[in-house]
Design an enzyme around this catalytic site. Structure first.
Site, PDB file in Angstrom:
ATOM      1  N   CYS A   1      61.122  11.592  -4.854  1.00  0.00           N
ATOM      2  CA  CYS A   1      59.932  11.518  -5.719  1.00  0.00           C
ATOM      3  C   CYS A   1      58.963  10.461  -5.199  1.00  0.00           C
ATOM      4  O   CYS A   1      58.353   9.721  -6.005  1.00  0.00           O
ATOM      5  CB  CYS A   1      60.290  11.248  -7.173  1.00  0.00           C
TER       6      CYS A   1
ATOM      7  N   ASP B   1      56.509  -1.544 -12.086  1.00  0.00           N
ATOM      8  CA  ASP B   1      57.484  -0.472 -12.282  1.00  0.00           C
ATOM      9  C   ASP B   1      58.841  -1.067 -11.922  1.00  0.00           C
ATOM     10  O   ASP B   1      59.174  -1.252 -10.752  1.00  0.00           O
ATOM     11  CB  ASP B   1      57.116   0.707 -11.366  1.00  0.00           C
TER      12      ASP B   1
ATOM     13  N   GLN C   1      63.795   0.305 -10.602  1.00  0.00           N
ATOM     14  CA  GLN C   1      64.851  -0.025  -9.643  1.00  0.00           C
ATOM     15  C   GLN C   1      65.226  -1.501  -9.669  1.00  0.00           C
ATOM     16  O   GLN C   1      66.375  -1.847  -9.396  1.00  0.00           O
ATOM     17  CB  GLN C   1      64.413   0.356  -8.220  1.00  0.00           C
TER      18      GLN C   1
ATOM     19  N   LYS D   1      69.381   3.722 -15.576  1.00  0.00           N
ATOM     20  CA  LYS D   1      69.639   3.038 -14.302  1.00  0.00           C
ATOM     21  C   LYS D   1      70.296   1.675 -14.527  1.00  0.00           C
ATOM     22  O   LYS D   1      70.712   1.000 -13.598  1.00  0.00           O
ATOM     23  CB  LYS D   1      68.330   2.872 -13.531  1.00  0.00           C
TER      24      LYS D   1
ATOM     25  N   HIS E   1      56.805   5.462  -6.533  1.00  0.00           N
ATOM     26  CA  HIS E   1      57.432   6.675  -7.062  1.00  0.00           C
ATOM     27  C   HIS E   1      56.314   7.506  -7.715  1.00  0.00           C
ATOM     28  O   HIS E   1      55.330   6.946  -8.197  1.00  0.00           O
ATOM     29  CB  HIS E   1      58.462   6.242  -8.111  1.00  0.00           C
TER      30      HIS E   1
HETATM   31  N1  C6P Z   1      63.899   7.253  -9.475  1.00  0.00           N
HETATM   32  C1  C6P Z   1      65.520   8.014  -7.843  1.00  0.00           C
HETATM   33  O1  C6P Z   1      66.471   8.727  -7.490  1.00  0.00           O
HETATM   34  P1  C6P Z   1      62.748   7.884 -14.912  1.00  0.00           P
HETATM   35  O2  C6P Z   1      62.936   9.242 -14.319  1.00  0.00           O
HETATM   36  O3  C6P Z   1      61.600   7.853 -15.870  1.00  0.00           O
HETATM   37  O4  C6P Z   1      63.998   7.282 -15.451  1.00  0.00           O
HETATM   38  O5  C6P Z   1      62.382   6.918 -13.673  1.00  0.00           O
HETATM   39  C2  C6P Z   1      61.294   7.225 -12.857  1.00  0.00           C
HETATM   40  C3  C6P Z   1      61.182   6.241 -11.740  1.00  0.00           C
HETATM   41  C4  C6P Z   1      60.087   5.408 -11.691  1.00  0.00           C
HETATM   42  N2  C6P Z   1      59.955   4.458 -10.751  1.00  0.00           N
HETATM   43  C5  C6P Z   1      60.890   4.290  -9.807  1.00  0.00           C
HETATM   44  C6  C6P Z   1      60.722   3.188  -8.811  1.00  0.00           C
HETATM   45  C7  C6P Z   1      62.019   5.112  -9.787  1.00  0.00           C
HETATM   46  O6  C6P Z   1      62.937   4.924  -8.855  1.00  0.00           O
HETATM   47  C8  C6P Z   1      62.165   6.118 -10.775  1.00  0.00           C
HETATM   48  C9  C6P Z   1      63.344   7.054 -10.739  1.00  0.00           C
HETATM   49  C10 C6P Z   1      65.092   8.049  -9.302  1.00  0.00           C
HETATM   50  O7  C6P Z   1      64.925   7.286  -7.067  1.00  0.00           O
HETATM   51  C11 C6P Z   1      64.964   9.449  -9.804  1.00  0.00           C
HETATM   52  S1  C6P Z   1      63.617  10.308  -9.057  1.00  0.00           S
END
Ligand code: C6P
Length: 420
Positions: free
Chosen positions: A378, A214, A217, A240, A137
């Site tokens: 993203c 990370d 997910q 999430k 991401h």
């Molecule tokens: N992915 C998706 O629709 P934040 O925005 O900080 O809560 O998470 C960022 C992020 C970082 N790593 C991974 C693997 C992610 O999936 C995400 C967030 C969402 O896939 C929103 S772009």
């Protein structure tokens, strides 16, 4: 309280998975969208919230609201206790050794940036290397690019195969004494690949290289045990995990967090301040400047207890069934191509349909009350690797049903008819 949560989890471990009972705990799921029952399949973007989390937020503002770590008065002490209890709940959820290894942040993005800015400032210099992967991401790419620009370090990227799996042999060859950190997704948001993180960590540790996972997910879908994994950092987002938005966690091993300088200066992170010199507070406060997202932390504590109550292993098993069902059903529709077919996957089904842009798929499904995500998620380098500008992505949670996947299949057929 924790014993009660764990006892309930043990009790329910062998009970059948009662998805209708679970659905009844999520008020938003009873909604109609465009006159159709809501089918929410955008869980990788954010998860819905159970009533217990909504109640905790309401209770905070009606009964507990005060600033924390500052007041001698009743409410301040109450709010402080609730917030710090939440930290302990998250410590247990991740099986961290110490509560002070749980740093509250705004989410995964901030957690990774915190490591890049703090660990990076202390341990990374010109000539060093940071390893990430093609799957990442943007939140696990851009902070490292910025660090490399600032320090003169080099960013190296583990390639993937056509199924969306990391090439471990290539990774092993990339490890060398110049590498200061390996930062990879536990579970890919764009493809659903579950990475072999245990092996990734073993290989890095064999050369004394720390590893950041990370976990944005993975944490909602599989049991995460940071001590068993032996990862050095683990980043996750509360929203999430059925928790509130604007709250997340950076787990770090004490030895790294102790060594890392603060990034933000202000209230709560200091031991003493004079104009000549400031000394810093102990962990976790050193890395948490200013008034935090108090109700967010409390709500996240309730959310992780809720998930523990259901049982992460049961959630994983049920969602695995959903994903297998969806893969078979959606994957066999003529014109549909699945993007990301790794052997180990969870929760995410990314696909394209011949001659239909993913945004059009998303719009037609929306008219049917079905929420999916369409776009690059993203993760533009992943899209480039597969030669597509975007995909449609259905992502599942433990409150979804096979009937909802059937509705998705019908919606996709409709989109194909409209565009044929
Ligand atoms: N992915 C998706 O629709 P934040 O925005 O900080 O809560 O998470 C960022 C992020 C970082 N790593 C991974 C693997 C992610 O999936 C995400 C967030 C969402 O896939 C929103 S772009």
């Amino acid at each position: 309280m924790q014993a009660a949560v764990e006892a309930e989890a043990t009790q329910t471990a062998h009970a059948p998975f009662d998805v209708e009972r679970i659905r009844a705990e999520f008020p938003i799921l009873t909604q109609q969208v465009h006159g159709k029952p809501l089918v929410y399949l955008d869980n990788a973007a954010t998860a819905q919230k159970p009533q217990v989390v909504i109640d905790a937020l309401e209770r905070y503002y009606t009964e507990q609201n005060a600033n924390i770590h500052r007041g001698v008065h009743y409410l301040s002490q109450l709010a402080t206790r609730e917030y710090e209890d939440a930290r302990v709940k998250i410590q247990r959820f991740l099986n961290a050794a110490e509560a002070h290894e749980i740093i509250f942040t705004r989410g995964t993005t901030e957690s990774i940036n915190l490591v890049a800015l703090s660990f990076g400032r202390k341990f990374v210099q010109a000539g060093d290397e940071i390893i990430i992967s093609t799957l990442e991401h943007h939140s696990n790419i851009v902070p490292w690019q910025m660090l490399c620009e600032q320090t003169g370090a080099t960013l190296r990227v583990i390639p993937i195969n056509d199924a969306g799996e990391l090439l471990l042999d290539e990774y092993e060859r990339m490890l060398n004494p110049k590498v200061k950190l390996v930062a990879v997704a536990h579970l890919s948001n764009a493809l659903g690949t579950l990475n072999p993180v245990q092996r990734i960590i073993e290989l890095a540790h064999a050369q004394d290289i720390p590893v950041l996972l990370d976990g944005a997910q993975a944490a909602p879908h599989i049991k995460v045990d940071v001590r068993e994994l032996d990862c050095d950092f683990y980043a996750l987002s509360g929203h999430k995990l059925c928790g509130p938005t604007g709250i997340g966690v950076l787990y770090g091993k004490s030895r790294w967090l102790e060594a890392m300088p603060p990034v933000f200066g202000g209230g709560d992170m200091i031991a003493s301040v004079t104009f000549e010199k400031t000394t810093y507070n102990t962990l976790p406060h050193k890395l948490e400047a200013g008034t935090p997202h108090i109700e967010g932390g409390i709500g996240l504590g309730v959310a992780v207890d809720y998930l523990t109550g259901i049982g992460l292993d049961r959630i994983a098993a049920y969602e695995h069934e959903l994903l297998e069902y969806a893969t078979e059903l959606i994957g066999s529709i003529p014109g549909v191509t699945l993007v990301g077919t790794a052997r180990e996957k969870a929760s995410v089904l990314s696909f394209t349909i011949d001659n239909i842009h993913p945004h059009d798929i998303g719009t037609i499904l929306d008219q049917e009350g079905i929420a999916i995500r369409a776009g690059h998620h993203c993760a533009q380098p992943v899209m480039k690797r597969f030669g597509v500008p975007a995909t449609a992505r259905a992502s599942f949670a433990f409150y979804n049903t096979k009937a909802e996947i059937d509705a998705l299949a019908v919606g996709i057929q409709k989109a194909i008819e409209v565009f044929s």
